[in-house]
Design a protein around this motif. Structure first.
Motif, PDB file in Angstrom:
ATOM      1  N   UNK A   1      39.005  37.791 100.972  1.00  0.00           N
ATOM      2  CA  UNK A   1      38.784  37.952  99.543  1.00  0.00           C
ATOM      3  C   UNK A   1      37.965  36.854  98.904  1.00  0.00           C
ATOM      4  N   UNK A   2      38.136  35.611  99.347  1.00  0.00           N
ATOM      5  CA  UNK A   2      37.370  34.540  98.732  1.00  0.00           C
ATOM      6  C   UNK A   2      35.874  34.698  98.952  1.00  0.00           C
ATOM      7  N   UNK A   3      35.393  34.945 100.181  1.00  0.00           N
ATOM      8  CA  UNK A   3      33.956  35.194 100.341  1.00  0.00           C
ATOM      9  C   UNK A   3      33.479  36.416  99.565  1.00  0.00           C
ATOM     10  N   UNK A   4      34.358  37.429  99.443  1.00  0.00           N
ATOM     11  CA  UNK A   4      33.991  38.616  98.676  1.00  0.00           C
ATOM     12  C   UNK A   4      33.818  38.283  97.201  1.00  0.00           C
ATOM     13  N   UNK A   5      34.807  37.622  96.620  1.00  0.00           N
ATOM     14  CA  UNK A   5      34.746  37.290  95.193  1.00  0.00           C
ATOM     15  C   UNK A   5      33.577  36.354  94.899  1.00  0.00           C
ATOM     16  N   UNK A   6      33.268  35.476  95.850  1.00  0.00           N
ATOM     17  CA  UNK A   6      32.182  34.512  95.640  1.00  0.00           C
ATOM     18  C   UNK A   6      30.819  35.187  95.501  1.00  0.00           C
ATOM     19  N   UNK A   7      30.652  36.369  96.120  1.00  0.00           N
ATOM     20  CA  UNK A   7      29.342  37.030  96.086  1.00  0.00           C
ATOM     21  C   UNK A   7      29.331  38.315  95.265  1.00  0.00           C
ATOM     22  N   UNK A   8      30.500  38.739  94.765  1.00  0.00           N
ATOM     23  CA  UNK A   8      30.611  40.039  94.099  1.00  0.00           C
ATOM     24  C   UNK A   8      30.884  39.863  92.610  1.00  0.00           C
ATOM     25  N   UNK A   9      29.846  39.976  91.761  1.00  0.00           N
ATOM     26  CA  UNK A   9      30.032  39.726  90.329  1.00  0.00           C
ATOM     27  C   UNK A   9      30.880  40.774  89.621  1.00  0.00           C
ATOM     28  N   UNK A  10      31.118  41.926  90.259  1.00  0.00           N
ATOM     29  CA  UNK A  10      31.931  42.952  89.605  1.00  0.00           C
ATOM     30  C   UNK A  10      33.407  42.573  89.564  1.00  0.00           C
ATOM     31  N   UNK A  11      33.834  41.643  90.421  1.00  0.00           N
ATOM     32  CA  UNK A  11      35.227  41.203  90.443  1.00  0.00           C
ATOM     33  C   UNK A  11      35.389  40.046  89.466  1.00  0.00           C
ATOM     34  N   UNK A  12      36.264  40.218  88.482  1.00  0.00           N
ATOM     35  CA  UNK A  12      36.341  39.245  87.384  1.00  0.00           C
ATOM     36  C   UNK A  12      37.666  38.494  87.309  1.00  0.00           C
ATOM     37  N   UNK A  13      38.584  38.727  88.252  1.00  0.00           N
ATOM     38  CA  UNK A  13      39.848  37.988  88.298  1.00  0.00           C
ATOM     39  C   UNK A  13      40.424  38.177  89.694  1.00  0.00           C
ATOM     40  N   UNK A  14      41.131  37.149  90.204  1.00  0.00           N
ATOM     41  CA  UNK A  14      41.620  37.238  91.581  1.00  0.00           C
ATOM     42  C   UNK A  14      42.894  36.435  91.773  1.00  0.00           C
ATOM     43  N   UNK A  15      43.720  36.913  92.707  1.00  0.00           N
ATOM     44  CA  UNK A  15      44.930  36.213  93.141  1.00  0.00           C
ATOM     45  C   UNK A  15      44.790  35.941  94.627  1.00  0.00           C
ATOM     46  N   UNK A  16      44.939  34.659  95.015  1.00  0.00           N
ATOM     47  CA  UNK A  16      44.819  34.231  96.404  1.00  0.00           C
ATOM     48  C   UNK A  16      46.039  33.399  96.798  1.00  0.00           C
TER      49      UNK A  16
ATOM     50  N   UNK B   1      33.196  27.837  99.759  1.00  0.00           N
ATOM     51  CA  UNK B   1      33.310  29.130  99.087  1.00  0.00           C
ATOM     52  C   UNK B   1      34.052  28.985  97.768  1.00  0.00           C
ATOM     53  N   UNK B   2      35.146  28.208  97.780  1.00  0.00           N
ATOM     54  CA  UNK B   2      35.933  28.014  96.567  1.00  0.00           C
ATOM     55  C   UNK B   2      35.090  27.416  95.440  1.00  0.00           C
ATOM     56  N   UNK B   3      34.162  26.571  95.788  1.00  0.00           N
ATOM     57  CA  UNK B   3      33.319  25.925  94.782  1.00  0.00           C
ATOM     58  C   UNK B   3      32.385  26.910  94.091  1.00  0.00           C
ATOM     59  N   UNK B   4      32.207  28.099  94.686  1.00  0.00           N
ATOM     60  CA  UNK B   4      31.321  29.114  94.100  1.00  0.00           C
ATOM     61  C   UNK B   4      32.102  30.159  93.301  1.00  0.00           C
ATOM     62  N   UNK B   5      33.415  30.033  93.267  1.00  0.00           N
ATOM     63  CA  UNK B   5      34.250  30.996  92.550  1.00  0.00           C
ATOM     64  C   UNK B   5      34.575  30.449  91.169  1.00  0.00           C
ATOM     65  N   UNK B   6      34.194  31.199  90.140  1.00  0.00           N
ATOM     66  CA  UNK B   6      34.368  30.733  88.762  1.00  0.00           C
ATOM     67  C   UNK B   6      35.253  31.651  87.932  1.00  0.00           C
ATOM     68  N   UNK B   7      35.675  32.797  88.487  1.00  0.00           N
ATOM     69  CA  UNK B   7      36.505  33.732  87.711  1.00  0.00           C
ATOM     70  C   UNK B   7      37.934  33.188  87.615  1.00  0.00           C
ATOM     71  N   UNK B   8      38.728  33.646  86.657  1.00  0.00           N
ATOM     72  CA  UNK B   8      40.129  33.223  86.588  1.00  0.00           C
ATOM     73  C   UNK B   8      40.860  33.569  87.883  1.00  0.00           C
ATOM     74  N   UNK B   9      41.675  32.625  88.355  1.00  0.00           N
ATOM     75  CA  UNK B   9      42.439  32.858  89.577  1.00  0.00           C
ATOM     76  C   UNK B   9      43.887  32.408  89.397  1.00  0.00           C
ATOM     77  N   UNK B  10      44.745  33.027  90.192  1.00  0.00           N
ATOM     78  CA  UNK B  10      46.112  32.566  90.383  1.00  0.00           C
ATOM     79  C   UNK B  10      46.238  32.275  91.867  1.00  0.00           C
ATOM     80  N   UNK B  11      46.788  31.107  92.206  1.00  0.00           N
ATOM     81  CA  UNK B  11      46.826  30.678  93.605  1.00  0.00           C
ATOM     82  C   UNK B  11      48.261  30.336  93.994  1.00  0.00           C
ATOM     83  N   UNK B  12      48.707  30.914  95.112  1.00  0.00           N
ATOM     84  CA  UNK B  12      50.084  30.741  95.571  1.00  0.00           C
ATOM     85  C   UNK B  12      50.152  29.872  96.822  1.00  0.00           C
TER      86      UNK B  12
END
Length: 254
Positions: free
Chosen positions: A156-171, A182-193
């Motif tokens: 999911x992280x590589x996907x979210x990093x390149x896919x602008x249609x995804x606007x929020x993620x839980x990892x 990869x994490x440095x390229x992710x700017x959408x709101x996230x929840x991390x467990x």
């Protein structure tokens, strides 16, 4: 572009479940039984060794469908579920089992194998999203979220990093190796467990991965317990997270 083909349909507990294929990739789409007009879509990534209809996937999907009125899609990762294993899959799994039996660190093997699966799975997820957005009940301009733990994070992280249609993620619950940049390229709101007493992934490693996300809004959920003690109530928190970020006028509370 591969088209989506529905292969089976059933309904229960307020949801409609439709099996589908996009090319040779099998998946399942769960939707509100009452019908949802242009409702948000959440993509679920299953864990390592699991599959699209694993109880955890069904449970999380049910919460999102019945609690938020969302559509939820899951596909089998390469070498998982209804997809055949390659010789490389078998070799990686054998090495993992040997390391586990010998009490040796499994992280390097899992990280290497998951990185390979992500290379294959990211374009598959993008093709699946393309196909799902052709459905009138989803549409091309609706909100999209991603929810994946373990292998679901590694893909999911590589996907979210390149896919602008995804606007929020839980990892969560994944080694940071190969994912820090990869994490440095992710700017959408996230929840991390993470699990505070995780015997597989060192606490410091999980914290470092959380710190690496470039998201202005990111929330860390740390629970006491070992790796497989990950609490079910975190799924409820994820539902509230997606209700905040994907819904317009949602009723879920923080």
């Amino acid at each position: 572009m591969h088209s989506l083909q529905f292969t089976a349909e059933s309904s229960s507990n307020g949801t409609i479940e439709r099996d589908f294929t996009v090319g040779d990739v099998p998946g399942v789409l769960r939707s509100p039984a009452s019908g949802a007009d242009r409702a948000p879509l959440v993509l679920l990534g299953h864990g390592g060794g699991n599959h699209k209809k694993h109880p955890a996937m069904a449970g999380r999907a049910h919460l999102l469908v019945t609690g938020c009125g969302f559509h939820v899609a899951v596909i089998d990762a390469p070498g998982h579920g209804d997809r055949p294993r390659t010789a490389r899959d078998e070799q990686e799994i054998a090495e993992l089992r040997e390391a586990q039996a010998a009490g040796e660190p499994e992280g390097p093997i899992v990280v290497r194998y998951n990185a390979r699966l992500a290379e294959l799975a990211v374009p598959e997820w993008q093709a699946t999203l393309d196909a799902l957005q052709q459905l009138p009940e989803i549409g091309a301009d609706g909100p999209v979220g991603y929810f994946g733990i373990g292998l679901g994070t590694a893909i999911g992280m590589p996907l979210v990093a390149v896919e602008p249609r995804i606007t929020a993620a839980v990892f969560g619950l994944m080694w940071p190796d190969a994912l820090m940049e990869t994490a440095k390229r992710i700017t959408v709101p996230i929840e991390f467990d993470l699990q505070w007493d995780d015997e597989r992934i060192p606490r410091e490693a999980g914290l470092a991965l959380f710190d690496a996300f470039a998201s202005q809004e990111k929330t860390l959920h740390a629970n006491a317990g070992r790796h497989f003690d990950f609490p079910r109530f975190e799924a409820d928190s994820a539902v509230r997270f997606f209700a905040r970020h994907l819904s317009h006028g949602g009723t879920a509370t923080a």
